[in-house]
Design a protein around this motif. Structure first.
Motif, PDB file in Angstrom:
ATOM      1  N   ARG C 166     -37.530  68.992  65.841  1.00 44.89           N
ATOM      2  CA  ARG C 166     -37.164  68.428  67.117  1.00 44.89           C
ATOM      3  C   ARG C 166     -38.348  67.596  67.560  1.00 44.89           C
ATOM      4  O   ARG C 166     -39.488  67.965  67.352  1.00 44.89           O
ATOM      5  N   GLY C 167     -38.065  66.440  68.156  1.00 42.49           N
ATOM      6  CA  GLY C 167     -39.152  65.543  68.539  1.00 42.49           C
ATOM      7  C   GLY C 167     -39.879  65.997  69.791  1.00 42.49           C
ATOM      8  O   GLY C 167     -39.754  67.135  70.236  1.00 42.49           O
ATOM      9  N   SER C 266     -30.071  74.792  60.293  1.00 42.73           N
ATOM     10  CA  SER C 266     -30.880  75.292  59.197  1.00 42.73           C
ATOM     11  C   SER C 266     -31.296  74.153  58.255  1.00 42.73           C
ATOM     12  O   SER C 266     -32.438  74.104  57.804  1.00 42.73           O
ATOM     13  N   VAL C 267     -30.377  73.223  58.003  1.00 40.47           N
ATOM     14  CA  VAL C 267     -30.707  72.099  57.124  1.00 40.47           C
ATOM     15  C   VAL C 267     -31.809  71.237  57.741  1.00 40.47           C
ATOM     16  O   VAL C 267     -32.751  70.833  57.069  1.00 40.47           O
ATOM     17  N   PHE C 268     -31.692  70.978  59.041  1.00 39.95           N
ATOM     18  CA  PHE C 268     -32.638  70.073  59.682  1.00 39.95           C
ATOM     19  C   PHE C 268     -33.799  70.807  60.352  1.00 39.95           C
ATOM     20  O   PHE C 268     -34.568  70.191  61.071  1.00 39.95           O
ATOM     21  N   ALA C 269     -33.901  72.104  60.117  1.00 36.79           N
ATOM     22  CA  ALA C 269     -34.942  72.909  60.752  1.00 36.79           C
ATOM     23  C   ALA C 269     -34.974  72.632  62.253  1.00 36.79           C
ATOM     24  O   ALA C 269     -36.026  72.484  62.856  1.00 36.79           O
ATOM     25  N   TRP C 270     -33.814  72.541  62.860  1.00 37.47           N
ATOM     26  CA  TRP C 270     -33.709  72.299  64.294  1.00 37.47           C
ATOM     27  C   TRP C 270     -33.950  73.621  65.015  1.00 37.47           C
ATOM     28  O   TRP C 270     -33.255  74.598  64.762  1.00 37.47           O
ATOM     29  N   PRO C 271     -34.935  73.677  65.883  1.00 46.25           N
ATOM     30  CA  PRO C 271     -35.314  74.995  66.432  1.00 46.25           C
ATOM     31  C   PRO C 271     -34.347  75.502  67.498  1.00 46.25           C
ATOM     32  O   PRO C 271     -34.740  75.745  68.637  1.00 46.25           O
ATOM     33  N   GLY C 272     -33.105  75.665  67.149  1.00 48.63           N
ATOM     34  CA  GLY C 272     -32.121  76.136  68.119  1.00 48.63           C
ATOM     35  C   GLY C 272     -31.758  77.589  67.891  1.00 48.63           C
ATOM     36  O   GLY C 272     -32.377  78.284  67.091  1.00 48.63           O
ATOM     37  N   MET C 273     -30.723  78.028  68.600  1.00 46.87           N
ATOM     38  CA  MET C 273     -30.306  79.433  68.515  1.00 46.87           C
ATOM     39  C   MET C 273     -29.770  79.776  67.137  1.00 46.87           C
ATOM     40  O   MET C 273     -29.974  80.877  66.645  1.00 46.87           O
TER      41      MET C 273
END
Lengths: 303, 528, 326
Positions: C166-167, C266-273
């Motif tokens: 995430r930016g 998970s693919v984008f390592a997006w730090p979400g829930m």
């Protein structure tokens, strides 16, 4: 169904089947899709005979041939790796054929079990009505609203990995669609005159259900089972991608893609691109078939 | 862009010139895993060490191979086998300004066994010490229940916290929020976002060498390919655990530099040498075995000879490993330099199998885990292929980490890949845990998953473990290792390697203990 | 109206309570987190100690009572792994997921409705057919594979966009949002596209079906015969007709995106829930699993509740009929 013919005779069934077939093949795209699907199905069935090597037999794989580019030649035999090899030295063509086999097996099996379970529950529910019906429909509502990936993930995380548990998880996320569809069609059939007539003739309930109501639910079921098959295959691939699907020693398409992910960035695209392409073509073919069937059986039926 | 560059160059130089000095002082490290909690006594995992190496000093400083060097404690000596006298560095201050005393060290040692809500992962160190006597602010006496010749090596992994702060804020979460995270280390904690990042700022009053970077960020980037792309994009300055698949392209890239170091990570196969009819072994017809082939040293040796370690490393690890013939690589203590990895010899392996009564081999299941050791599934599969070629039909089972640890503890696997890392740079701990007879009473052999038992090893080990003289101790340990390795108590495969990559303008000291610390990195122009 | 509101609310609360018991039992009955959490080199004594500390050695009903007691005080337990409050941790990750889900949904709506209109009005043309073909492809592409391909082309090969994470974030209402910065947009665009594909396909089909149906209706035929401009017919009369199904489906799909984005995250390592959930599954972090599932079910119950309320406002027959038809 709009054509409510009282107690359809076998002959009319046949002509109906012909009509469906004719309508189906009117669409060239759907025809191609069906042909592609049949080819894939045959390839998967006969994988052990047509694939160049058995990717599960350690004696046939040569680890010295790992990560070869498409078109390379094997070092110890005269085989050519048309789509390259993976990190273990497995031929990608063989891996993909066997992978399709596993993906299809899991998809088909789970959808059919889900159909049986869901259809049975839907029929019973529609016939019993009342509290049982209300309860079941509440459960169906919750089940359908939850994301299927979440349900399957949680199930597998809790009960562990394995083919059996994977299939149970896939059945768990599919049955509700069948139950809902069968119940709806059964309810609409139930109020029709011929069913009432049959009931008046004191036919046993189960006979009414299986002889008259169930056959009329078959068309929507066929559509749903095709759609669910493609869902199940995609979902299994996604689970395998997250490492929660099938065992690594017998990789499905999803696991092949996942294994190749690490090689994607350094030019070894073939390890994950070709299995991905195979998965896409397979799922797309099934979806096109499903779409056409839906148009034929009921243009107004929505997802 | 290229056409415009002559126009832009003066502005860019200006911008770099202004920003450059300030920006160069910010150092961002992309790490594979980040400390789960900031409690310095709540982890024995690498990411825990990596975090606390910034904010805390340990009792003594350990070099890359685990040799104790003066740190917060400058001098130490064993007054008698059970008593150690430690001299504490006088003018060290905690981040909150209070001075460090011997009492803080005593408290830190006590706390390793008393972290609320945890399994006290550091208790293995705290339990060595039976009594802590604070003589003066700079004098500490430690008593041990049994002689502990390498106590100082163990103390080198214990971070020192302040008693005043630590007693007021005992909970793990107090360290996460930062109220308790007061150390003496080169960096102070600035921000912590659970599972995502740790931001640190320079401790300008640090007693040791002045840290090179103004702020340091440890950024959690799990996926290996993502770490690499972040480095290539210049978003981070240093990454750890570079994936082997990317090494070749990184080596050829002039924007980045790759740093390699051997490591203490030992990978080996365990073979059930206890039961008479191992559960997942059969003869070629699928009938249960009447006797356990693994109890025969010739079979164990045959397996070792059937494994081509170089090819295994090349294929399954893409070169990221060193063939192993013993418990630790040369350069560590307690190593026999004459002990070499077995050379690949399938013919001899077949001969030995035939001699042992298995000319056509047998069937066995080799177990491995996923998400545990680097590329473990690939390693296990490749070994399966190699064993198949000498007639041992090996099928592979890969288990998730949780299941694997539990089954291993319960001796459910007859043939499996395991790993062991050492904290103290010496083979003593490995011998004690992996090779001595499993005995829940004394705690020896607690990780001896094949229940290997050899009185000669036990005897030699006991002698070595009690030896205080470093030279003699080294020899005794080496002798124990040799006995156990010739008997194949465990089957050494390879040592893992540490690999880092940095931007070209960063120098990094790649150490054998695999630490990823900002103090090991420096701007390239400043030299080291 | 009020009685309907109260009855629906009561049902919702009851449903939440029942599922909470089910979820707790399912998660707490299985597996041994102590084995996962502990260092593989730890001794048996340490494992036993940890089990006692976490209360895993107690019978299940005692654990449930303890859980209920804590829940009364607003805590769903401390994460085994991170040792912070599970609910806090999920709420901390929530904004990232919300902004991703909203961006993906908006993408799907903004592109899907116009495409669906075209496919519906021109259903017999090449364009219309291509759009439908595209929508089937949208269903068929596995999200994780699309994500990988996008990363490969836009991040690894072309270097146009960052591959993961995430930016930069900026604060608004005390919460960090990344869609307020340029860097944030660069990061969100690939995962949002990936996540929106299947939804886009769905919106296209819904819109098309709605448009085709509406075009056959008498009032539209009448409006056309009257010579109203086609733009007005489509934009007002047809639009009105398709809005209700789209709102219904959209509500549910938004909820699904919020809780089902784990694969893309998970693919984008997006730090979400979703990513937190997957990480927690790996280590059997029970408090987080329970908290996440409770939040999920609560989200669906609330969204269903809101949709019901909206429905009853739009179409009073439902209120009088006492419930939605299946």
């Amino acid at each position: 169904m709009t054509d409510s013919c009282p107690a359809p005779a076998p002959r009319q069934e046949e002509s109906r089947f012909r009509r469906i077939a004719r309508e189906y093949f009117e669409s060239p795209l759907a025809t191609i899709a069906l042909v592609v699907f049949c080819i894939i199905l045959l390839a998967a069935l006969f994988a052990p005979w047509i694939s160049p090597q058995n990717p599960y037999d350690p004696l046939e794989i040569n680890f010295m041939d790992a990560r070869l580019a498409p078109g390379s030649h094997a070092s110890e035999s005269d085989m050519t790796y048309w789509l390259g090899t993976d990190a273990q030295g497995r031929d990608m063509v063989s891996s993909i054929l066997y992978g399709i086999r596993i993906s299809l097996a899991v998809g088909v099996l789970s959808s059919f079990i889900a159909m049986l379970v869901g259809a049975a529950l839907g029929l019973v529910s529609s016939y019993l009505g009342g509290f049982f019906d209300a309860l079941l429909m509440r459960i169906v509502e919750i089940q359908i609203s939850l994301p299927s990936a979440l349900v399957a993930l949680v199930f597998i995380a809790l009960f562990g990995r394995g083919v059996d548990r994977l299939i149970i998880a896939l059945v768990l996320v599919q049955w509700a669609y069948f139950a809902r569809t069968v119940r709806a069609s059964a309810l609409s059939e139930r109020n029709k005159e011929y069913v009432e007539a049959a009931a008046c003739l004191a036919m046993p309930t189960w006979r009414v259900i299986f002889q008259y109501i169930f056959p009329n639910c078959l068309a929507p079921l066929l559509v749903i089972v095709t759609i669910q098959m493609s869902h199940a295959i995609t979902l299994e691939a996604s689970l395998s991608f997250l490492g929660l699907g099938l065992p690594v020693t017998e990789p499905s398409l999803g696991l092949l893609i996942s294994n190749g992910f690490r090689h994607l960035m350094n030019g070894r695209y073939w390890i994950s691109m070709y299995p991905g392409l195979a998965l896409f073509v397979l799922v797309m073919a099934i979806n096109l078939v499903a779409d056409r069937l839906r148009d034929i059986f009921n243009p107004r039926l929505q997802r | 862009m290229r056409k415009l560059s002559w126009l832009l160059t003066p502005f860019m130089v200006l911008a770099l010139g202004m920003g450059g000095t300030a920006l160069a002082r910010d150092f961002i490290i992309g790490v594979e895993s980040i400390a789960e909690t900031l409690d310095p006594h709540d982890s024995m995992a690498g990411q825990g060490f990596d975090y606390r190496g910034h904010v805390y000093d340990s009792i003594v400083w350990l070099d890359g191979t685990g040799n104790p060097q003066p740190g917060l404690v400058t001098e130490w000596k064993a007054v008698d086998p059970n008593t150690w006298e430690l001299t504490v560095r006088p003018d060290v201050k905690f981040h909150n300004g209070s001075p460090l005393t011997a009492d803080d060290i005593a408290f830190s040692l006590w706390r390793t066994c008393n972290v609320p809500g945890t399994d006290n992962p550091m208790a293995i160190v705290g339990n060595l010490v039976s009594e802590r006597i604070v003589v003066s602010p700079t004098k500490l006496i430690l008593k041990t229940a049994a002689p502990q010749p390498i106590l100082m090596r163990y103390l080198g992994i214990v971070p020192v916290v302040s008693r005043a702060v630590g007693e007021k804020h005992m909970q793990v979460n107090d360290y996460n929020t930062g109220v308790a995270s007061i150390g003496t280390g080169p960096y102070k904690l600035k921000e912590f976002v659970t599972g995502q990042r740790i931001v640190l700022e320079r401790n300008d009053d640090y007693w040791g060498k002045k840290p090179a970077w103004e702020t340091v960020t440890l950024l959690n980037i799990e996926k290996p390919e993502s770490r690499v792309s972040a480095l290539l994009a210049g978003d981070v300055d240093l990454i750890n655990n570079v994936p082997a698949e990317q090494l070749a392209s990184l080596d050829n890239n002039s924007d980045v530099r790759v740093w390699r170091a051997k490591s203490s990570l030992f990978r080996f196969l365990i073979m059930d040498q206890f039961t008479d009819s191992p559960s997942d072994m059969t003869d070629n017809d699928g009938k249960p075995m009447t006797r356990n082939p693994f109890k025969d040293q010739r079979v164990r040796r045959a397996i070792s000879l059937a494994i081509n370690r170089e090819a295994l490393i090349e294929t399954a690890l893409e070169g990221l490993g060193i063939p192993a013939g013993q418990l630790l690589d040369e350069g560590f203590s307690g190593v026999d330099p004459t002990l070499k990895p077995d050379a690949y010899d399938p013919k001899e392996a077949r001969r030995l199998l035939a001699e042992a009564g298995y000319p056509d081999g047998f069937r066995v299941v080799l177990h491995g885990s996923s998400g545990h050791y680097y590329n473990a599934p690939q390693v296990v599969e490749t070994i399966g292929q190699m064993l198949a070629r000498v007639g041992i039909k090996t099928s592979i089972e890969i288990h998730p980490r949780a299941e694997y640890s539990r089954a291993g503890r319960r001796f459910e696997y007859s043939f499996a890949l395991f790993g062991w890392g050492v904290y103290v740079g010496e083979t003593s701990e490995t011998i004690m845990a992996l090779l001595m007879t499993n005995d829940p009473e004394t705690g020896t052999g607690f990780a001896n998953r094949g229940r290997y038992s050899n009185p000669a090893v036990d005897q030699a080990a006991r002698e070595a473990l009690a030896e205080f003289d470093p030279v003699k101790r080294d020899k005794l340990l080496a002798r124990t290792v040799r006995i156990a390795m010739e008997d194949y108590g465990v089957m050494p495969l390879y040592f893992g390697m540490g690999v880092w990559a940095s931007r070209a303008d960063v120098n990094f000291d790649a150490r054998a203990d695999s630490r990823t610390l900002a103090i090991l990195a420096a701007p390239a122009d400043a030299g080291r | 109206m009020f009685a309907f509101f109260v009855r629906r609310l009561g049902q919702a609360i009851l449903a939440l309570f029942c599922t909470s018991i089910l979820i707790f039992l399912a998660v707490y009955a299985i597996g041994d987190p102590a084995e996962v959490l502990i260092d593989p080199q730890a001794t048996d004594a340490q494992v036993a100690h940890l089990r006692a500390v976490l209360g895993l050695d107690r019978p299940l009903w005692q654990q449930y009572l303890l859980f209920l007691e804590r829940a009364m005080h607003g805590s769903l337990g401390l994460s085994y792994f991170y040792k912070v409050d599970a609910l806090d941790l999920i709420l901390q990750r929530m904004p990232a997921t919300i902004e991703l889900a909203l961006t993906a949904s908006l993408l799907a709506l903004l592109i899907g409705i116009p495409l669906g209109f075209i496919a519906g009005v021109r259903h017999d043309t090449m364009l219309g057919r291509s759009i439908m073909g595209f929508s089937i492809a949208g269903f068929s592409l596995p999200a994780f594979w699309v994500g990988l391909c996008l990363i490969k082309f836009f991040a690894a090969d072309l270097h146009w966009l960052p591959s993961i994470g995430r930016g930069e974030t900026r604060e608004l209402f005390g919460i960090q949002w990344s869609i307020l910065t340029l860097d944030g947009w660069a990061h969100i665009i690939l995962p949002a596209i990936t996540l929106s594909l299947a939804k886009l396909a769905l919106i296209i089909r819904l819109t098309r079906a709605g448009v085709r149906e509406a075009m056959l209706m008498d009032y539209i035929k009448f409006a056309r015969a009257k010579g109203l401009p086609p733009r007005r017919i489509l934009g007002v009369y047809v639009m009105k007709n398709i809005l209700i199904p789209i709102i219904t489906v959209f509500g549910l799909e938004l909820a699904r995106l919020l809780t089902g984005a784990m694969i893309v995250e998970s693919v984008f390592a997006w730090p979400g829930m979703g990513k937190l959930l997957i990480d927690s599954m790996g280590v059997l972090d029970r408090p987080i699993l329970v908290a996440f599932l409770l939040i999920t079910v609560a989200t669906f119950i609330i969204i269903n509740f809101i949709v019901d309320m909206l429905y009853s406002v739009i179409d009073p027959r439902i209120r009088l009929g006492g419930g939605r038809n299946d």
